[in-house]
Design a protein around this motif. Structure first.
Motif, PDB file in Angstrom:
ATOM      1  N   PRO A  24       0.807  -1.223   0.000  1.00  0.00           N
ATOM      2  CA  PRO A  24       0.000   0.000   0.000  1.00  0.00           C
ATOM      3  C   PRO A  24       0.843   1.277   0.000  1.00  0.00           C
ATOM      4  CG  PRO A  24      -0.879  -1.560   1.575  1.00  0.00           C
ATOM      5  CD  PRO A  24       0.426  -2.119   1.083  1.00  0.00           C
ATOM      6  N   ALA A  25       2.036   1.235   0.587  1.00  0.00           N
ATOM      7  CA  ALA A  25       2.908   2.418   0.588  1.00  0.00           C
ATOM      8  C   ALA A  25       3.317   2.795  -0.832  1.00  0.00           C
ATOM      9  CB  ALA A  25       4.138   2.167   1.445  1.00  0.00           C
ATOM     10  N   VAL A  26       3.504   1.799  -1.690  1.00  0.00           N
ATOM     11  CA  VAL A  26       3.848   2.063  -3.087  1.00  0.00           C
ATOM     12  C   VAL A  26       2.664   2.739  -3.776  1.00  0.00           C
ATOM     13  CG1 VAL A  26       4.375   0.979  -5.318  1.00  0.00           C
ATOM     14  CG2 VAL A  26       5.527   0.196  -3.252  1.00  0.00           C
ATOM     15  N   LEU A  27       1.467   2.257  -3.494  1.00  0.00           N
ATOM     16  CA  LEU A  27       0.284   2.842  -4.115  1.00  0.00           C
ATOM     17  C   LEU A  27       0.020   4.258  -3.624  1.00  0.00           C
ATOM     18  CD1 LEU A  27      -2.088  -0.243  -4.030  1.00  0.00           C
ATOM     19  CD2 LEU A  27      -0.851   0.676  -5.991  1.00  0.00           C
ATOM     20  N   THR A  28       0.304   4.529  -2.356  1.00  0.00           N
ATOM     21  CA  THR A  28       0.054   5.880  -1.845  1.00  0.00           C
ATOM     22  C   THR A  28       1.114   6.863  -2.344  1.00  0.00           C
ATOM     23  OG1 THR A  28       1.220   5.447   0.223  1.00  0.00           O
ATOM     24  CG2 THR A  28      -1.155   5.102   0.219  1.00  0.00           C
ATOM     25  N   ALA A  29       2.315   6.381  -2.622  1.00  0.00           N
ATOM     26  CA  ALA A  29       3.401   7.264  -3.053  1.00  0.00           C
ATOM     27  C   ALA A  29       3.453   7.467  -4.565  1.00  0.00           C
ATOM     28  CB  ALA A  29       4.735   6.701  -2.572  1.00  0.00           C
ATOM     29  N   ASN A  30       2.822   6.597  -5.325  1.00  0.00           N
ATOM     30  CA  ASN A  30       2.930   6.647  -6.783  1.00  0.00           C
ATOM     31  C   ASN A  30       1.545   6.691  -7.424  1.00  0.00           C
ATOM     32  OD1 ASN A  30       5.924   6.150  -7.155  1.00  0.00           O
ATOM     33  ND2 ASN A  30       5.323   4.465  -5.811  1.00  0.00           N
ATOM     34  N   PRO A  31       1.190   7.815  -8.009  1.00  0.00           N
ATOM     35  CA  PRO A  31      -0.159   7.959  -8.546  1.00  0.00           C
ATOM     36  C   PRO A  31      -0.461   7.075  -9.755  1.00  0.00           C
ATOM     37  CG  PRO A  31       1.123   9.956  -8.943  1.00  0.00           C
ATOM     38  CD  PRO A  31       1.961   9.049  -8.091  1.00  0.00           C
ATOM     39  N   VAL A  32       0.529   6.741 -10.572  1.00  0.00           N
ATOM     40  CA  VAL A  32       0.239   5.975 -11.788  1.00  0.00           C
ATOM     41  C   VAL A  32      -0.242   4.551 -11.478  1.00  0.00           C
ATOM     42  CG1 VAL A  32       1.191   5.049 -13.941  1.00  0.00           C
ATOM     43  CG2 VAL A  32       1.712   7.391 -13.253  1.00  0.00           C
ATOM     44  N   PRO A  33       0.496   3.763 -10.659  1.00  0.00           N
ATOM     45  CA  PRO A  33      -0.029   2.418 -10.358  1.00  0.00           C
ATOM     46  C   PRO A  33      -1.374   2.480  -9.631  1.00  0.00           C
ATOM     47  CG  PRO A  33       2.223   2.634  -9.530  1.00  0.00           C
ATOM     48  CD  PRO A  33       1.813   3.955 -10.084  1.00  0.00           C
ATOM     49  N   TRP A  34      -1.537   3.471  -8.741  1.00  0.00           N
ATOM     50  CA  TRP A  34      -2.810   3.603  -8.035  1.00  0.00           C
ATOM     51  C   TRP A  34      -3.939   3.881  -9.016  1.00  0.00           C
ATOM     52  CZ3 TRP A  34      -5.961   2.415  -4.512  1.00  0.00           C
ATOM     53  CH2 TRP A  34      -7.108   3.148  -4.305  1.00  0.00           C
ATOM     54  N   HIS A  35      -3.713   4.801  -9.941  1.00  0.00           N
ATOM     55  CA  HIS A  35      -4.732   5.146 -10.929  1.00  0.00           C
ATOM     56  C   HIS A  35      -5.108   3.925 -11.771  1.00  0.00           C
ATOM     57  CE1 HIS A  35      -7.035   7.408 -13.822  1.00  0.00           C
ATOM     58  NE2 HIS A  35      -6.290   6.901 -14.783  1.00  0.00           N
ATOM     59  N   ARG A  36      -4.101   3.164 -12.194  1.00  0.00           N
ATOM     60  CA  ARG A  36      -4.383   1.964 -12.997  1.00  0.00           C
ATOM     61  C   ARG A  36      -5.176   0.926 -12.197  1.00  0.00           C
ATOM     62  NH1 ARG A  36       0.455   0.549 -17.080  1.00  0.00           N
ATOM     63  NH2 ARG A  36       0.125   2.353 -18.412  1.00  0.00           N
ATOM     64  N   LEU A  37      -4.801   0.740 -10.948  1.00  0.00           N
ATOM     65  CA  LEU A  37      -5.523  -0.222 -10.107  1.00  0.00           C
ATOM     66  C   LEU A  37      -6.967   0.230  -9.899  1.00  0.00           C
ATOM     67  CD1 LEU A  37      -5.668  -2.703  -8.279  1.00  0.00           C
ATOM     68  CD2 LEU A  37      -4.798  -1.271  -6.431  1.00  0.00           C
TER      69      LEU A  37
END
Length: 76
Positions: A24-37
């Motif tokens: 989850p820390a990767v998703l909170t720090a990086n908008p691109v993977p979060w947006h894709r997910l």
């Protein structure tokens, strides 16, 4: 794709049996993977109710919102 909670992060389970774990820390720090997910989960939801994982996505979304708010307030 079906996200589910585990101790280390979000575990994505694909229909063909593949698995991928996301911190989850990767998703909170990086908008691109979060947006894709989030976009992929939205598409999956449009095809029918999710089997599991909405709670995990809500938790990550809340954490992203909190971290973003803290960053903004820290710069005031």
């Amino acid at each position: 794709m079906s996200p589910s909670a585990n101790r280390e992060g979000a575990l994505l389970l694909y229909a063909l049996g593949a698995r991928m774990e996301l911190d989850p820390a990767v998703l909170t720090a990086n908008p691109v993977p979060w947006h894709r997910l989030e976009t992929g989960a939205g598409r999956a939801r449009a095809n029918g109710p999710p089997v599991a994982g909405d709670e995990v996505l809500r938790e990550v979304r809340a954490r992203r919102d909190e971290d973003g708010a803290r960053a903004i307030l820290a710069n005031l």
